[in-house]
Design an enzyme around this catalytic site. Sequence first.
Site, PDB file in Angstrom:
ATOM      1  N   HIS A  65     -31.375 -50.480 -23.449  1.00 32.07           N
ATOM      2  CA  HIS A  65     -32.275 -51.141 -24.389  1.00 32.07           C
ATOM      3  C   HIS A  65     -33.319 -50.162 -24.935  1.00 32.07           C
ATOM      4  CE1 HIS A  65     -35.657 -51.061 -21.585  1.00 32.07           C
ATOM      5  NE2 HIS A  65     -34.806 -51.409 -20.635  1.00 32.07           N
ATOM      6  N   GLU A  97     -31.217 -55.319 -14.765  1.00 39.53           N
ATOM      7  CA  GLU A  97     -31.933 -54.265 -14.068  1.00 39.53           C
ATOM      8  C   GLU A  97     -32.095 -54.614 -12.592  1.00 39.53           C
ATOM      9  OE1 GLU A  97     -32.446 -51.312 -13.535  1.00 39.53           O
ATOM     10  OE2 GLU A  97     -33.620 -50.761 -15.301  1.00 39.53           O
TER      11      GLU A  97
END
Length: 338
Positions: free
Chosen positions: A99, A205
């Site tokens: 990202h 994550e």
Amino acid sequence: MGDTSLVLPEANPSTHVEYSTVKGYFLQSEESTDSSKFDFKKSNFGLIDRTYETDNTFSNDLELSPAKDQWQRFVKYVRYLNEHAPNDVKFKVIFMGRHGQGWHNVAESKYGTEAWDCHWSLLDGADGITWADANLTDLGKQQAQDAHQLWNSLLAGEENGIPSPETYYVSPLVRAIQTAVITFDKLDLPQELPFKPVVKELLREAIGVHTCDRRSSATFIRDSYPFLTIEDGFAETDPLWTVDLREPSSARRVRMTALLDDVFATDENTFISFTSHSGAIRSLLEAVSHRSFGLETGGVIPVFVKAQTVRGERKTPDPEPSGTPPSCATNPTSTPSL
């Protein structure tokens, strides 16, 4: 392509799927490549200029530039491998994208990693910044836009001919969803391969403690991004995040291997996109025996992956204790504001 059922790890308790990186095709997979100097935007995503054993199957009347010829020849070679592979082998090319910059990245830089880990990351935000399930910053949006422009030029440019992803998987965290949308939406994609991202719970994550890694509710995600497909079994509230325990890297690698098991067993497509996070990508690379390769925010690397069903139980990393927030050595709130 081989029989999909033969690559299901649960099909036979005495077998498992072993993943490996096929080297010799991308610069990022070679030990000689310096990741700190690698620029995916200037290197054709790292595709190595080389020949393939299927090159002679192209028609002589094709007039292609070298770069376009390189991608088209590579695609043909990968599809050839899958068509002629034994039933227990599959190949996929996975575009692993990180990202763009999120507000949590800004906060960690502002307060410093030590103070971030012991204090600030446990909060939803401070000093006018919100980082719980962080959004992209303006810079993060621009990084995703840069990736969009690269894909646009490689898909449409006369000198290229990269294949568009056939499936798009995305982390449930907002910054990854925003990155995928900016990167792939509005590209001139083949009509039969539209951008329809699928949210995967495991593609996220490291889990726990840091509020930036606690996902929003399923209702919020559906209402905010109604074009997303959310995988079956996706809970309303985050079932994985805990306030006091941080997922260790060994557990994250096991989680990413489980994600690969799912994708290779259920997705017949060959060219796949994952939009996720630095830690997730680090563990994905470990799961496919790829060299360590750091990605800047907004960075993308394709990895040529081989999956083979083998006998015996899968060896898993030795378990590590879950992490807890470290004690602050100094007063973390003494850090001056920007």
